[in-house]
Design a protein around this motif. Structure first.
Motif, PDB file in Angstrom:
ATOM      1  N   SER A  38       0.830  -1.200   0.000  1.00 51.60           N
ATOM      2  CA  SER A  38       0.000   0.000   0.000  1.00 51.60           C
ATOM      3  C   SER A  38       0.866   1.252   0.000  1.00 51.60           C
ATOM      4  O   SER A  38       1.287   1.725   1.060  1.00 51.60           O
ATOM      5  N   PHE A  39       1.134   1.773  -1.177  1.00 47.91           N
ATOM      6  CA  PHE A  39       1.846   3.038  -1.294  1.00 47.91           C
ATOM      7  C   PHE A  39       0.790   4.132  -1.287  1.00 47.91           C
ATOM      8  O   PHE A  39       0.034   4.272  -2.237  1.00 47.91           O
ATOM      9  N   MET A  40       0.706   4.867  -0.186  1.00 47.12           N
ATOM     10  CA  MET A  40      -0.373   5.825   0.000  1.00 47.12           C
ATOM     11  C   MET A  40       0.010   7.273  -0.283  1.00 47.12           C
ATOM     12  O   MET A  40      -0.854   8.104  -0.494  1.00 47.12           O
ATOM     13  N   GLU A  41       1.314   7.561  -0.268  1.00 46.56           N
ATOM     14  CA  GLU A  41       1.726   8.950  -0.452  1.00 46.56           C
ATOM     15  C   GLU A  41       3.016   9.028  -1.257  1.00 46.56           C
ATOM     16  O   GLU A  41       3.813   8.087  -1.260  1.00 46.56           O
ATOM     17  N   PRO A  42       3.198  10.166  -1.949  1.00 44.10           N
ATOM     18  CA  PRO A  42       4.444  10.359  -2.683  1.00 44.10           C
ATOM     19  C   PRO A  42       5.634  10.362  -1.723  1.00 44.10           C
ATOM     20  O   PRO A  42       5.489  10.664  -0.541  1.00 44.10           O
ATOM     21  N   GLY A  43       6.797  10.021  -2.236  1.00 41.94           N
ATOM     22  CA  GLY A  43       7.999  10.058  -1.413  1.00 41.94           C
ATOM     23  C   GLY A  43       9.053   9.101  -1.947  1.00 41.94           C
ATOM     24  O   GLY A  43       8.894   8.478  -2.999  1.00 41.94           O
ATOM     25  N   VAL A  44      10.134   8.988  -1.195  1.00 44.82           N
ATOM     26  CA  VAL A  44      11.218   8.079  -1.538  1.00 44.82           C
ATOM     27  C   VAL A  44      11.074   6.851  -0.642  1.00 44.82           C
ATOM     28  O   VAL A  44      10.910   6.970   0.574  1.00 44.82           O
ATOM     29  N   TYR A  45      11.146   5.685  -1.267  1.00 49.98           N
ATOM     30  CA  TYR A  45      10.977   4.422  -0.552  1.00 49.98           C
ATOM     31  C   TYR A  45      12.202   3.538  -0.770  1.00 49.98           C
ATOM     32  O   TYR A  45      12.784   3.534  -1.850  1.00 49.98           O
ATOM     33  N   SER A  46      12.562   2.800   0.267  1.00 46.53           N
ATOM     34  CA  SER A  46      13.635   1.816   0.185  1.00 46.53           C
ATOM     35  C   SER A  46      13.001   0.440   0.111  1.00 46.53           C
ATOM     36  O   SER A  46      12.114   0.123   0.914  1.00 46.53           O
ATOM     37  N   VAL A  47      13.449  -0.365  -0.837  1.00 46.89           N
ATOM     38  CA  VAL A  47      12.876  -1.693  -1.076  1.00 46.89           C
ATOM     39  C   VAL A  47      14.001  -2.724  -0.976  1.00 46.89           C
ATOM     40  O   VAL A  47      15.069  -2.528  -1.555  1.00 46.89           O
ATOM     41  N   GLN A  48      13.729  -3.826  -0.267  1.00 46.92           N
ATOM     42  CA  GLN A  48      14.703  -4.916  -0.173  1.00 46.92           C
ATOM     43  C   GLN A  48      13.952  -6.238  -0.101  1.00 46.92           C
ATOM     44  O   GLN A  48      13.006  -6.382   0.669  1.00 46.92           O
ATOM     45  N   PHE A  49      14.365  -7.203  -0.935  1.00 46.82           N
ATOM     46  CA  PHE A  49      13.842  -8.564  -0.833  1.00 46.82           C
ATOM     47  C   PHE A  49      14.385  -9.174   0.451  1.00 46.82           C
ATOM     48  O   PHE A  49      15.568  -9.043   0.761  1.00 46.82           O
ATOM     49  N   LYS A  50      13.491  -9.843   1.196  1.00 48.99           N
ATOM     50  CA  LYS A  50      13.882 -10.489   2.449  1.00 48.99           C
ATOM     51  C   LYS A  50      14.119 -11.974   2.197  1.00 48.99           C
ATOM     52  O   LYS A  50      13.174 -12.719   1.956  1.00 48.99           O
ATOM     53  N   GLY A  51      15.371 -12.374   2.227  1.00 46.38           N
ATOM     54  CA  GLY A  51      15.678 -13.797   2.115  1.00 46.38           C
ATOM     55  C   GLY A  51      15.148 -14.526   3.341  1.00 46.38           C
ATOM     56  O   GLY A  51      14.923 -13.929   4.395  1.00 46.38           O
ATOM     57  N   ARG A  52      14.918 -15.821   3.193  1.00 42.85           N
ATOM     58  CA  ARG A  52      14.349 -16.604   4.285  1.00 42.85           C
ATOM     59  C   ARG A  52      14.962 -17.982   4.334  1.00 42.85           C
ATOM     60  O   ARG A  52      15.454 -18.496   3.352  1.00 42.85           O
ATOM     61  N   SER A  53      14.836 -18.576   5.490  1.00 43.64           N
ATOM     62  CA  SER A  53      15.315 -19.950   5.626  1.00 43.64           C
ATOM     63  C   SER A  53      14.495 -20.891   4.746  1.00 43.64           C
ATOM     64  O   SER A  53      14.979 -21.927   4.322  1.00 43.64           O
ATOM     65  N   MET A  54      13.262 -20.515   4.417  1.00 40.82           N
ATOM     66  CA  MET A  54      12.405 -21.358   3.580  1.00 40.82           C
ATOM     67  C   MET A  54      13.007 -21.568   2.188  1.00 40.82           C
ATOM     68  O   MET A  54      12.900 -22.637   1.601  1.00 40.82           O
ATOM     69  N   ASN A  55      13.639 -20.519   1.642  1.00 38.05           N
ATOM     70  CA  ASN A  55      14.209 -20.632   0.298  1.00 38.05           C
ATOM     71  C   ASN A  55      15.736 -20.520   0.291  1.00 38.05           C
ATOM     72  O   ASN A  55      16.342 -20.587  -0.766  1.00 38.05           O
ATOM     73  N   ASP A  56      16.331 -20.343   1.446  1.00 35.65           N
ATOM     74  CA  ASP A  56      17.794 -20.244   1.590  1.00 35.65           C
ATOM     75  C   ASP A  56      18.417 -19.139   0.754  1.00 35.65           C
ATOM     76  O   ASP A  56      19.604 -19.191   0.432  1.00 35.65           O
ATOM     77  N   LEU A  57      17.642 -18.121   0.402  1.00 33.15           N
ATOM     78  CA  LEU A  57      18.181 -17.000  -0.369  1.00 33.15           C
ATOM     79  C   LEU A  57      18.652 -15.894   0.570  1.00 33.15           C
ATOM     80  O   LEU A  57      18.050 -15.671   1.620  1.00 33.15           O
ATOM     81  N   PRO A  58      19.698 -15.173   0.188  1.00 34.00           N
ATOM     82  CA  PRO A  58      20.129 -14.022   0.984  1.00 34.00           C
ATOM     83  C   PRO A  58      19.213 -12.824   0.724  1.00 34.00           C
ATOM     84  O   PRO A  58      18.457 -12.814  -0.255  1.00 34.00           O
ATOM     85  N   ASP A  59      19.288 -11.829   1.583  1.00 32.86           N
ATOM     86  CA  ASP A  59      18.600 -10.571   1.324  1.00 32.86           C
ATOM     87  C   ASP A  59      19.194  -9.951   0.061  1.00 32.86           C
ATOM     88  O   ASP A  59      20.356 -10.180  -0.271  1.00 32.86           O
ATOM     89  N   SER A  60      18.396  -9.151  -0.620  1.00 31.03           N
ATOM     90  CA  SER A  60      18.881  -8.453  -1.820  1.00 31.03           C
ATOM     91  C   SER A  60      19.545  -7.143  -1.428  1.00 31.03           C
ATOM     92  O   SER A  60      19.554  -6.749  -0.257  1.00 31.03           O
ATOM     93  N   ASN A  61      20.046  -6.466  -2.442  1.00 29.14           N
ATOM     94  CA  ASN A  61      20.482  -5.082  -2.293  1.00 29.14           C
ATOM     95  C   ASN A  61      19.264  -4.230  -1.929  1.00 29.14           C
ATOM     96  O   ASN A  61      18.122  -4.679  -2.007  1.00 29.14           O
ATOM     97  N   VAL A  62      19.498  -2.986  -1.535  1.00 32.63           N
ATOM     98  CA  VAL A  62      18.423  -2.042  -1.259  1.00 32.63           C
ATOM     99  C   VAL A  62      18.242  -1.166  -2.494  1.00 32.63           C
ATOM    100  O   VAL A  62      19.212  -0.619  -3.020  1.00 32.63           O
ATOM    101  N   LEU A  63      17.009  -1.061  -2.964  1.00 32.48           N
ATOM    102  CA  LEU A  63      16.660  -0.239  -4.116  1.00 32.48           C
ATOM    103  C   LEU A  63      15.854   0.950  -3.625  1.00 32.48           C
ATOM    104  O   LEU A  63      14.859   0.768  -2.910  1.00 32.48           O
ATOM    105  N   ASN A  64      16.270   2.159  -3.981  1.00 30.45           N
ATOM    106  CA  ASN A  64      15.509   3.356  -3.642  1.00 30.45           C
ATOM    107  C   ASN A  64      14.687   3.776  -4.847  1.00 30.45           C
ATOM    108  O   ASN A  64      15.217   3.873  -5.952  1.00 30.45           O
ATOM    109  N   ILE A  65      13.405   3.979  -4.612  1.00 31.35           N
ATOM    110  CA  ILE A  65      12.508   4.435  -5.670  1.00 31.35           C
ATOM    111  C   ILE A  65      11.797   5.696  -5.205  1.00 31.35           C
ATOM    112  O   ILE A  65      11.577   5.889  -4.015  1.00 31.35           O
ATOM    113  N   GLU A  66      11.470   6.545  -6.166  1.00 41.12           N
ATOM    114  CA  GLU A  66      10.738   7.768  -5.860  1.00 41.12           C
ATOM    115  C   GLU A  66       9.356   7.656  -6.482  1.00 41.12           C
ATOM    116  O   GLU A  66       9.215   7.314  -7.647  1.00 41.12           O
TER     117      GLU A  66
END
Length: 142
Positions: free
Chosen positions: A105-133
């Motif tokens: 739910s993106f409710m307002e304009p602004g800059v947001y930081s996005v990161q995929f959360k790795g989990r033990s379920m899929n054994d993936l690491p967290d991703s880089n952080v992506l900033n979007i406006e």
């Protein structure tokens, strides 16, 4: 069984063709899994963009550090079957697209930081952080 630590030769990255969006447009980003090793790896699709939104898979915060609410489905599953995995050959990169607006739910304009959360379920690491406006909804089309 899960190793509880990310697979060491797998790198997860997220990126966007354009990092500026508006509240009325899709917020499509790409999600990639790169196997930097030589051995084939099997990655569970659960809780990844490979399967789309089936749970809260990204950590998204606004400029004030507040988390953005997840609005998509929450799916519980049993033990993964063979079809629940995707193979990534040594040196291969798999890329998938996902629209963040379908899960958050993106409710307002602004800059947001996005990161995929790795989990033990899929054994993936967290991703880089992506900033979007994200700007206000576009009111007219040209």
């Amino acid at each position: 069984m899960s190793t509880q630590t990310p697979i060491s030769d797998i790198t997860v990255r997220i990126k966007a063709e354009d990092t500026s969006f508006d509240l009325s447009s899709p917020l499509v980003i790409s999600f990639s899994i790169e196997n930097e090793g030589e051995k084939e790896r099997k990655i569970c699709k659960y809780m990844t963009p490979i399967e789309g939104f089936k749970g809260n898979i990204f950590r998204i915060t606004n400029e004030r550090g507040e988390r953005i609410s997840y609005k998509g489905p929450m799916v519980k599953r049993g033990k993964p079957s063979e079809s629940s995995f995707v193979s990534v050959a040594g040196g291969e990169t798999l890329v998938y697209s996902i629209d963040l607006a379908n899960g958050y739910s993106f409710m307002e304009p602004g800059v947001y930081s996005v990161q995929f959360k790795g989990r033990s379920m899929n054994d993936l690491p967290d991703s880089n952080v992506l900033n979007i406006e994200i700007g206000p909804p576009s009111g007219n089309s040209e």
